[in-house]
Design an enzyme around this catalytic site. Structure first.
Site, PDB file in Angstrom:
ATOM      1  N   ASN A 162     198.485  59.498  28.293  1.00 31.64           N
ATOM      2  CA  ASN A 162     199.207  59.856  29.492  1.00 31.64           C
ATOM      3  C   ASN A 162     198.473  60.148  30.531  1.00 31.64           C
ATOM      4  O   ASN A 162     197.330  60.260  30.789  1.00 31.64           O
ATOM      5  CB  ASN A 162     200.314  61.155  29.260  1.00 31.64           C
ATOM      6  N   HIS A 185     174.907  70.301  27.923  1.00 32.45           N
ATOM      7  CA  HIS A 185     173.561  70.416  28.805  1.00 32.45           C
ATOM      8  C   HIS A 185     172.697  71.472  27.991  1.00 32.45           C
ATOM      9  O   HIS A 185     173.160  72.192  27.187  1.00 32.45           O
ATOM     10  CB  HIS A 185     174.339  70.817  30.104  1.00 32.45           C
TER      11      HIS A 185
END
Length: 200
Positions: free
Chosen positions: A81, A111
């Site tokens: 969606n 990270h």
């Protein structure tokens, strides 16, 4: 197409080779998101160039954004969606008959925790795998390295930071298994027998 190492630090942010791929990908996503939501032919043409592989009847309701595209693989009858975001530094694979509700994010990126490495643009990419017949509820975030087993349901708003087995309902922050899906779940809702009814 640049090969990115999996599960180890690599130079991601500011890397010119990777930036070239992401620029191409973002341009394709932009074009996709400018199409009429009913332009199925135009959508499929862009998705066939953008994605690594795509089964029959794959649908991405715009807007849709990803980083590279070619590391995303979807099976048959995939439906996402509006407002799906996939950061595909590593492979992101969806099985057949997967439903993804609005405002979901699948991110393979982590990270560096060390501030010097992070400032230098170092990153880790871990693959995500979603099995067959899975429903991901609205507003879910699926994090790097996660596998979701066949036939499972992830409740709305969940943050999935660990593997989820097959055949369960799981939800929460962090996402945890609540219970197994059982035969009685077929009786949870009555089946409408009118004009728009469906045989099951």
């Amino acid at each position: 197409m640049v090969d990115i190492p999996v599960n180890c630090l690599f130079w991601a942010c500011g890397n010119p080779k990777l930036e070239e791929d992401t620029r191409r990908c973002k341009e394709e996503c932009y074009r996709y998101n400018q199409l009429s939501p009913n332009d199925r032919e135009g959508q499929l043409a862009i998705l066939s160039r953008l994605l690594g592989s795509m089964g029959k009847d794959a649908t991405f309701m715009p807007p849709f954004w990803c980083d590279y595209g070619y590391r995303i693989h979807v099976g048959d009858s995939f439906y996402a969606n509006h407002n799906l975001v996939i950061t595909d530094g590593a492979k992101v694979a969806f099985g057949d008959n997967v439903f993804v509700a609005p405002n979901c994010c699948f991110t393979t990126a982590e990270h560096a925790l060390d501030p010097d490495q992070r400032r230098a643009g170092m990153e880790v990419a871990k693959p995500i795998s979603v099995g067959n017949n899975v429903w991901i509820g609205a507003g879910c975030t699926v994090l790097a390295g996660v596998t979701i087993g066949d036939d499972s349901v992830i409740g709305a708003g969940s943050v999935v930071n660990r593997d989820i087995p097959s055949g369960v309902v799981a939800a929460g922050v962090p996402c945890r298994v609540i219970r197994k899906i059982e035969p009685r779940d077929r009786e949870r809702y009555p089946v409408w027998q009118g004009e728009i009814g469906q045989q099951v």
